[in-house]
Design an enzyme around this catalytic site. Structure first.
Site, short mmCIF file in Angstrom:
data_model
loop_
_atom_site.label_atom_id
_atom_site.label_comp_id
_atom_site.label_asym_id
_atom_site.label_seq_id
_atom_site.Cartn_x
_atom_site.Cartn_y
_atom_site.Cartn_z
N ASP A 4 -3.22 13.27 -0.37
CA ASP A 4 -3.84 14.04 0.97
C ASP A 4 -3.02 14.83 1.34
O ASP A 4 -3.27 16.00 1.74
CB ASP A 4 -3.75 12.64 1.90
CG ASP A 4 -4.47 12.76 3.12
OD1 ASP A 4 -4.62 11.89 4.08
OD2 ASP A 4 -5.14 13.89 3.37
N ILE A 60 -4.73 18.09 -8.58
CA ILE A 60 -6.09 18.25 -8.17
C ILE A 60 -6.36 19.46 -7.42
O ILE A 60 -7.35 20.16 -7.34
CB ILE A 60 -6.79 16.90 -7.77
CG1 ILE A 60 -8.36 17.08 -7.43
CG2 ILE A 60 -6.07 17.04 -6.12
CD1 ILE A 60 -8.75 15.57 -7.19
#
Ligand code: APR
Length: 204
Positions: free
Chosen positions: A32, A9
């Site tokens: 994250d 991503i």
């Protein structure tokens, strides 16, 4: 429009990528960690400026916060915190006779609001993206890694919430043809081929 891709991503040049964060919102592992590494230290500084709603909590579970993307190709990062999956399967009491044999007590999963909180992650992230004029947004499979949410169950919630959001935003009475055509592109960015298969089954 909804798309499914397999990939990282952090490489997507979209208006917003969604981060599966934790409530402290200062980075972590999984996606994250990847987003913070790719965005650079300014993302950490920006997260530090997000006000705490209570000690140690900048983004409560189910809510979303937005920062810029800094070194990422994406313009924004929308941080959302998925629920930790804590299913406790408890016997549903007794056992039911079934012919000569009795059926073992069925085990019924008892959840703690996880489905509702996960749905809120998608709804609130989409709303925040819309408020910031985003025309494209990419989601990871929120809560299905470290937080342990079963992939199929999580994907069903994700697809349902995105489809409902897109249906509502394109049927809005004030929407002009241009606005209708400017429907947000939503990408499910899966890290594994297994996740891609789960979403493809749901969206075929
Ligand atoms: N691109 C896309 N998807 C990714 C990437 C990446 N670079 N890295 C991991 N993923 C996928 C995982 O394979 C999983 O399908 O993101 C999904 C979410 O997994 P996690 O990142 O573990 O997130 P989550 O399960 O929501 O747990 C959140 O983990 O990293 C910590 O700080 C975070 O405490 C929080 C917790």
């Amino acid at each position: 429009m909804i798309k499914i891709i397999q990939g990282d991503i952090t490489t997507l040049a979209v208006d917003a990528i969604v981060n599966a964060a934790n409530q402290v919102m200062l980075g972590g592992g999984g996606v994250d960690g990847a987003i913070h590494r790719a965005a650079g230290p300014e993302l950490y500084e920006a997260c530090l400026k997000v006000p705490e709603v209570r000690p140690g909590v900048r983004c409560p579970t189910g809510e979303a916060r937005i920062t810029t993307g800094f070194k990422l190709p994406a313009k924004f990062v929308i941080h959302t915190v998925g629920p930790v999956y804590r299913e406790i399967t408890a016997p549903c009491g007794g056992s039911r006779p079934m012919g000569k044999r009795t059926r073992r007590a069925e085990r019924v999963p008892r959840l703690h609001g996880e489905p509702e909180k996960l749905a809120a992650c998608y709804r609130n992230s989409l709303a925040l993206a819309m408020e910031n004029g985003c025309k494209s947004i990419a989601f990871p499979c929120i809560s299905t890694g470290i937080y342990g949410y079963p992939k199929e169950d999580a994907a069903e919630i994700a697809v349902r919430e995105v489809e409902e959001f897109l249906a509502a935003s394109t049927s809005a009475p004030c929407a002009t043809v241009d606005e209708k055509n400017a429907e947000m592109d939503v990408i499910f960015c899966c890290f594994s081929t297994h996740d891609v298969a789960v979403y493809e089954r749901l969206l075929k």
